[in-house]
Design an enzyme around this catalytic site. Structure first.
Site, short mmCIF file in Angstrom:
data_model
loop_
_atom_site.label_atom_id
_atom_site.label_comp_id
_atom_site.label_asym_id
_atom_site.label_seq_id
_atom_site.Cartn_x
_atom_site.Cartn_y
_atom_site.Cartn_z
N ASN A 1 0.81 -1.21 0.00
CA ASN A 1 0.00 0.00 0.00
C ASN A 1 0.85 1.27 0.00
OD1 ASN A 1 -2.38 -1.45 -0.08
ND2 ASN A 1 -2.64 -1.47 2.14
N CYS B 1 -10.56 -4.84 -5.11
CA CYS B 1 -11.28 -5.83 -4.32
C CYS B 1 -12.77 -5.51 -4.23
CB CYS B 1 -10.71 -5.91 -2.91
SG CYS B 1 -9.18 -6.84 -2.78
N ARG C 1 -16.78 1.69 -1.22
CA ARG C 1 -15.47 2.34 -1.24
C ARG C 1 -15.43 3.49 -2.24
NH1 ARG C 1 -11.04 -2.51 -1.01
NH2 ARG C 1 -9.72 -0.82 -0.26
N LEU D 1 -14.31 11.41 -1.54
CA LEU D 1 -13.43 12.18 -0.66
C LEU D 1 -12.21 12.69 -1.41
CD1 LEU D 1 -13.58 10.06 2.63
CD2 LEU D 1 -14.95 12.05 1.98
N ILE E 1 -14.70 -0.22 9.20
CA ILE E 1 -14.06 0.51 8.11
C ILE E 1 -14.79 0.28 6.79
CG2 ILE E 1 -11.91 0.92 6.87
CD1 ILE E 1 -11.82 1.73 9.81
#
Length: 422
Positions: free
Chosen positions: A23, A118, A123, A127, A331
């Site tokens: 990441n 994924c 998601r 933002l 999350i």
């Protein structure tokens, strides 16, 4: 498609080297778009997602060379030929959205497909877009693409308040702000080690950044960024994953390159479950204390809380714990897709919305199971290590997105695991 065969066969002993963070690397690579000078990344992981980002950058005209077996990436964006990130590449990976901020900041325009990756809930990327709009960007979403244009004179510094903590949005805004005119303040910014790593790399390139690792970051825009050489931070998710291997199977494993500060909240839960974690000169040593693992409750949170990317693997451990555990996913939505597969192996799991209740059983049983996403795939492998008989995990292309040489690393510690070519 390849599958992986696992046979449960007792304790694990040995050493496992931990790779650079996927990441982190996926955010560092687009940073090359901010400069016309070379960027060299060392300790890079060798993963399919890294290859996808390489393809994306090359499609824009960037040069990306993989050196030393893929552990070093040499990047250069001195002559971009395109500013359009096409759906055919972007759909493979959500991190593709991270080319948007850098291209917009440096060259004033970009067209980027809405991303894939994924299958974990919605998601959304709103933002990211709101942060760029705060800096003056004009955005138009049509035909599945984000058409972005900076105002005359370039992006402008702004106060950006994230309504929710978002790692990707923080990364995009951070990179864009380095070349914006004036000062940008990011409030409720993500605090993850990958954010800190990106900020350090950008600072090496000449950016003026303060506050990384806290919820408020301040960036003073500069006219241009230069080149740099930067080591990718250790992958805390791979670290936590392999820490769970001896926790589930017993034995003792040293994780080379591991650091407590990367997995502090995770280590607290391991300690409560009866797992010993000790720092060594080279990393972390993990062993299960005497007796059966104890049940613990887990709630995922942004860093420094318990990471969502270790929730599936932790569930695999708790399937054979003494007592009942409650896992609350705060999350992402729809992130218990591994639970039905673990149930096929004899686990007792009930899922209600964002909460899973796990009642430990004495032993799991090997079974054919199917990976649904990256972290689910490795959780099934961990469960297979402790199960009676054989477990065959199919659709392991998910696994290859985030773990390099998983079968080699585990077999070096005594695991019976091998890949079956598809």
């Amino acid at each position: 498609m390849d599958s992986i065969l696992v046979k449960g066969n007792g304790e694990l002993r040995g050493q496992i080297p931990i790779a650079g963070a996927k990441n982190a690397c996926l955010a560092l690579m687009p940073a090359t778009l901010l400069s016309d000078e070379p960027l060299t990344l060392t300790n890079a992981p060798r993963l399919s997602d890294i290859r996808t980002m390489t393809q994306l950058l090359q499609s824009l005209g960037a040069e990306v060379a993989s050196l030393q077996g893929g552990q070093v990436l040499a990047l250069s964006s001195h002559a971009l030929t395109d500013h359009r990130a096409d759906y055919d590449i972007v759909r493979k990976m959500r991190a593709s959205i991270l080319v948007l901020g850098p291209m917009l900041a440096r060259d004033g325009h970009a067209v980027v497909s809405l991303p894939g990756g994924c299958a974990i809930g919605a998601r959304p990327v709103d933002l990211h877009l709101k942060a760029l709009e705060a800096m003056g960007a004009e955005l138009d979403l049509r035909d599945g693409y984000i058409h972005a244009k900076a105002p005359a004179g370039g992006l402008k510094g702004a106060r950006v308040v994230f309504p929710l903590v978002s790692v990707g949005a923080t990364e995009n805004a951070l990179m864009a702000a380095t070349l914006a005119k004036g000062t940008t303040v990011l409030e409720n910014a993500a605090r993850e080690p990958e954010i800190v790593d990106l900020a350090r790399c950008l600072r090496r390139m000449g950016a003026q950044i303060e506050g990384e690792g806290s919820s408020i970051m301040t960036i003073q825009g500069v006219d241009r960024l230069g080149g740099a050489t930067h080591p990718v931070v250790t992958d805390r998710i791979e670290l936590g994953t392999y820490m769970l291997a001896p926790a589930i199977c017993g034995g003792e494993v040293e994780l080379l390159g591991g650091r407590i500060e990367l997995v502090g909240a995770f280590c607290e839960k391991l300690d409560a479950a009866g797992i010993s974690v000790e720092e060594t000169e080279r990393g972390l040593r993990v062993a299960r204390r005497n007796g059966r693992v104890k049940a613990v409750d887990v709630m995922t949170e942004p860093f420094p809380g318990f990471p969502t990317d270790l929730q599936a693997q932790m569930m695999a451990l708790l399937c054979t714990a003494e007592g009942t555990s409650v896992l609350e996913e705060r999350i992402f939505e729809n992130r218990f897709m591994h639970a039905p597969e673990l149930i096929r192996m004899g686990a007792r799991i009930e899922v209600h919305g964002g909460t899973a209740t796990v009642t430990g059983v004495e032993k799991l049983r090997g079974a054919p199971v199917m990976a649904t996403d990256l972290r689910a795939s490795v959780s099934l492998i961990l469960a297979g290590l402790a199960a009676e008989g054989e477990t065959i995990v199919s659709r392991v292309y998910h696994l290859d997105r985030g773990y390099e040489r998983v079968e080699e690393k585990l077999s070096a510690c005594g695991a019976q695991i091998r890949r079956i070519p598809g």
